[in-house]
Design an enzyme around this catalytic site. Structure first.
Site, PDB file in Angstrom:
ATOM      1  N   GLY A  48       0.772  -1.229   0.000  1.00 32.08           N
ATOM      2  CA  GLY A  48       0.000   0.000   0.000  1.00 32.08           C
ATOM      3  C   GLY A  48       0.803   1.278   0.000  1.00 32.08           C
ATOM      4  N   GLU A 103       3.768   4.935   5.830  1.00 35.50           N
ATOM      5  CA  GLU A 103       2.574   4.101   5.707  1.00 35.50           C
ATOM      6  C   GLU A 103       1.521   4.778   4.845  1.00 35.50           C
ATOM      7  OE1 GLU A 103       1.237   1.418   5.860  1.00 35.50           O
ATOM      8  OE2 GLU A 103       1.417   0.349   7.725  1.00 35.50           O
ATOM      9  N   ASP A 104       0.648   3.964   4.291  1.00 37.87           N
ATOM     10  CA  ASP A 104      -0.490   4.488   3.549  1.00 37.87           C
ATOM     11  C   ASP A 104      -1.629   4.836   4.487  1.00 37.87           C
ATOM     12  OD1 ASP A 104      -0.919   1.809   4.173  1.00 37.87           O
ATOM     13  OD2 ASP A 104      -1.716   1.270   2.206  1.00 37.87           O
ATOM     14  N   LYS A 135      -7.379   6.647  10.554  1.00 36.42           N
ATOM     15  CA  LYS A 135      -8.779   6.517  10.959  1.00 36.42           C
ATOM     16  C   LYS A 135      -8.845   6.543  12.478  1.00 36.42           C
ATOM     17  CE  LYS A 135     -10.173   3.391   7.213  1.00 36.42           C
ATOM     18  NZ  LYS A 135     -10.735   2.036   6.987  1.00 36.42           N
ATOM     19  N   PHE A 156     -14.204   1.797   4.648  1.00 36.91           N
ATOM     20  CA  PHE A 156     -13.247   1.042   3.846  1.00 36.91           C
ATOM     21  C   PHE A 156     -12.904   1.841   2.593  1.00 36.91           C
ATOM     22  CE2 PHE A 156     -11.804  -2.264   0.903  1.00 36.91           C
ATOM     23  CZ  PHE A 156     -10.741  -2.730   1.654  1.00 36.91           C
ATOM     24  N   VAL A 157     -11.636   2.294   2.536  1.00 37.01           N
ATOM     25  CA  VAL A 157     -11.210   3.152   1.437  1.00 37.01           C
ATOM     26  C   VAL A 157     -10.230   2.440   0.522  1.00 37.01           C
ATOM     27  CG1 VAL A 157     -11.636   5.322   2.650  1.00 37.01           C
ATOM     28  CG2 VAL A 157      -9.407   4.214   2.868  1.00 37.01           C
ATOM     29  N   ASP A 163      -6.009  -1.022  -1.498  1.00 38.01           N
ATOM     30  CA  ASP A 163      -6.701  -1.953  -2.384  1.00 38.01           C
ATOM     31  C   ASP A 163      -7.863  -2.649  -1.697  1.00 38.01           C
ATOM     32  OD1 ASP A 163      -5.624  -5.250  -2.014  1.00 38.01           O
ATOM     33  OD2 ASP A 163      -4.891  -3.647  -0.710  1.00 38.01           O
TER      34      ASP A 163
END
Length: 183
Positions: A48, A103-104, A135, A156-157, A163
């Protein structure tokens, strides 16, 4: 891929490509100022964080080496399992280096908490975290995160490296995936 190309799969866009690039530019300046003159190693978490790492590095005003870890905690689901497995470890010895985990997204925080503890046990000079997305309402553990791009709702993104079952990573924006796609 543009959000308009798959709008039936999305509920809403949280961050556009332009907003992401602007924020990463701001974060790159802060990171560079913080680590000036220090032995910095950027550590990306695959898969990610590929987009975040690449664009963050492009915004840095100087050179910094990078390395990658791959861990698994999601499988093909939409929530973190909390069980972490290392799929690919770092190539570099981080002893004495200032490590910046890139991090993503920080969701529950369980995976990142484990990664930070694992890296901290390897005798680095410091371990800090930069994440594009966080989040706050999904947190199960508190993570001291030095740099955050955007706080988003507990949805949920996908997009910009994030992904669902290996799809949607190439979406330029970050958007909430419609439940009918993964139900």
């Amino acid at each position: 891929m543009d959000a308009k190309d798959i709008e039936a799969d999305l509920i809403r866009v949280h961050c556009t490509e332009e907003q992401i690039q602007t924020r990463l530019g701001e974060l790159a300046v802060e990171v560079w100022d913080h680590y000036e003159g220090k032995d910095l190693l950027l550590v990306g978490v695959l898969k990610g964080a590929v987009m975040v790492m690449a664009d963050l590095m492009r915004h840095l005003p100087g050179s910094a080496p990078m390395d990658w870890m791959a861990v698994s905690s999601y499988g093909s689901g939409t929530k973190s399992s909390g069980v972490v497995r290392i799929l690919k470890d770092l190539d570099a010895d981080i002893t004495g280096k200032h490590v910046l985990i890139v991090e993503d997204i920080i969701d529950s925080g369980l995976t990142l908490s484990w990664i930070r503890a694992n890296l901290s046990s390897r005798n680095p000079a410091s371990v800090e975290i930069l994440t594009l997305l966080r989040k706050p309402d999904a947190a199960k553990v508190e993570i001291d995160t030095r740099w955050v791009g955007f706080d988003i709702p507990n949805e949920f993104v996908v997009g910009y490296g994030l992904d669902y079952d290996e799809g949607y990573r190439n979406l330029r924006d970050v958007a909430t995936l419609a439940p009918h796609v993964y139900s």
